[in-house]
Structure formats: C-alpha cells, structure tokens
Design an enzyme around this catalytic site. Sequence first.
Site, PDB file in Angstrom:
ATOM      1  N   LYS A   1       0.800  -1.232   0.000  1.00  0.00           N
ATOM      2  CA  LYS A   1       0.000   0.000   0.000  1.00  0.00           C
ATOM      3  C   LYS A   1       0.837   1.289   0.000  1.00  0.00           C
ATOM      4  O   LYS A   1       0.385   2.317  -0.482  1.00  0.00           O
ATOM      5  CB  LYS A   1      -0.933   0.015   1.207  1.00  0.00           C
ATOM      6  CG  LYS A   1      -2.098  -0.947   1.086  1.00  0.00           C
ATOM      7  CD  LYS A   1      -3.063  -0.750   2.242  1.00  0.00           C
ATOM      8  CE  LYS A   1      -4.158  -1.787   2.195  1.00  0.00           C
ATOM      9  NZ  LYS A   1      -5.185  -1.556   3.219  1.00  0.00           N
TER      10      LYS A   1
ATOM     11  N   ASP B   1      -9.924   2.964   2.138  1.00  0.00           N
ATOM     12  CA  ASP B   1      -9.981   2.337   3.467  1.00  0.00           C
ATOM     13  C   ASP B   1     -10.713   3.225   4.478  1.00  0.00           C
ATOM     14  O   ASP B   1     -11.426   2.726   5.344  1.00  0.00           O
ATOM     15  CB  ASP B   1      -8.571   2.035   3.979  1.00  0.00           C
ATOM     16  CG  ASP B   1      -7.945   0.847   3.265  1.00  0.00           C
ATOM     17  OD1 ASP B   1      -8.699  -0.019   2.784  1.00  0.00           O
ATOM     18  OD2 ASP B   1      -6.701   0.796   3.173  1.00  0.00           O
TER      19      ASP B   1
END
Length: 274
Positions: free
Chosen positions: A73, A109
């Site tokens: 990420k 997220d």
Amino acid sequence: MNITAKTKICIIIGDPVAHSLSPRMHNAAYKALGIDDQYVFIAAQVKSQDLADAATGMRAMGIHGITCTMPHKIDIMQYLDSIDTAAQKIGAVNTVVNENGILRGYNTDWLGIVTPLERITKLQGKKAAVIGAGGASRAALYGLQQNKIFVCVFNRSLDKAQELAQEFAVSAKSLEEISDIKHYDIIINTTSLGMHPHEHETPVPESYITSDHIVFDVIYSPYETRLLKEAKKAGARVIHGVEMLLHQGTAQFELYTGKKAPEKEMKRVLNIKS
Ligand code: ATR
C-alpha cells in the site's frame, strides 16, 4: 463465463494474497449488475522485491484496476502518476485506476471505517477513541477528521500515538490509560489484538465498555472478536471488521466501474449477517 478479449482486468496484489475475499466480492458484484463480460477480478501474489516489475507489467498490459494490500500500500505510490488527497494524507494507496495509461492512486480504506459508523450514528459532536497507530489507524483518523469529532489515539507506544496526534490534530494517550475510554462514544480497534490466532486477546477490559458505546473492530478474522463479543454483552452497538472490507470495496467498485456497487450482493458474498 462471459470473458472476452475486451474484458477489463482488475487485480489484487499482495503477499500473501490467497486469503483475499476481494475477487469473490467484485466478481459477484459484476455478475449482479450483468457486467461480468466487461470486468473480471483476479489476484496475484507479488513479493515486495518484485513490485517495480509488477507495476511496469501492469502498465504495459493495461490492467484496468489494481487493488493493493499488504505489503504494497505504501510502496506502490512511487509508481503512480497521481495520488488523491485522501491517499496522500493517509500515506497509502489501496486502489489504482488505469485511465488510458495514467495510473491514478486512491484510498478507500477510510470510507470502510466512516461509512458503517455513519449508518448508525451522527458523527458530529461525538468523541472517538482510536486504538492503535498503524496504517488502519491513519485511515480512521483521516476519515474522522472529515467530521467535526473529538478523537484520541490510544497506543501501546505513546510516542507513535503522539506523532499521529500531531499530524492529524487529535489527542494521544498510552494504552495504559485505557480506562479513559469510558468517556468516549465510539471505540475503534485498529490493532491486531484479538486477531486469529490470538482470539483470546482484547485491547479494552470488558468492565470499561457500556451500553452507550459503539464499538468497531477492524479485525475480520475471527468474524466476531473478543472485544465485540464483550461489547455486545455490555449492550453496546458493534460493527464487525467485515463491514470495513465491504465499504472500502463498494467505494473501490465505483472507482473501477463508474457504477453504483450492488451492496446487497457484496454483503451476501461476505456472509455479513445484519
Ligand atoms: P496496520 O498497518 O495493519 O494498521 P501495524 O502498522 O502493524 O498495523 O500497527 C499495529 C498496531 O497495533 C500498532 O499500533 C501496535 O502498537 P505499537 O505502535 O506500540 O507497536 C499495535 N499492537 C500490535 N500488537 C500489540 C499488542 N500486543 N499490544 C498492544 N498493541 C499492539
């Protein structure tokens, strides 16, 4: 199977990745909308040292969507052409859209954390305790920052909590001061405490949880952590980690397809009970 030479490929890259529920969730959603001839979602295990090659390959092959999970990420960011504000502030990208050869990075997220909360409460004016100071905590802090809400980070290492507190303009406390949690409306666990195979662990002693709390655990394995079981017992409202998976996924689906995600079908695939 409706795959043709025109089908766009979306892929999740991670290491490990075999446990990922994203392919099932997205493919079921494509089918539900009758667009499974236009999109397909697969997975690839990519080791950290191979990420540069993978990025070059995905660009060369015109892969349409790239979902990034652990450990990519942060590292993926250097290979992208643009990164949206949320991803920049969180410091991580979980979604990449290939727009005619331009790789655009996003982070969904934080929506995975804020959306389930907004469904059951009005955030404005609330007090939230975020436990942990890792990547999931940063997503939570960014999401909560979008609302007028008092936030305190509780972490085992106080220095890490203080660093985050400075960056996101919130308060910081050590996990030793967890009894303070009584004074908060919302508790979000972003640590791995309670995650399989350590199901017996919990970051909050049972006696501090009351029926006034909303307790969100981002852990989705086990489905219901010890923290959530004890919160339920205390009469608190709970949000399971799989809800984060769902809502980061619906936002990601919309970025990949430009269509509203079929949430009901995605929930069914994830075995979400409520
Ligand atoms: P992620 O990126 O998935 O959010 P991470 O970066 O590994 O996870 O962060 C893990 C968080 O869980 C950290 O806040 C860590 O606390 P420290 O900063 O003190 O290391 C917390 N954590 C992990 N194991 C813990 C434990 N046994 N007790 C308390 N906190 C723990």
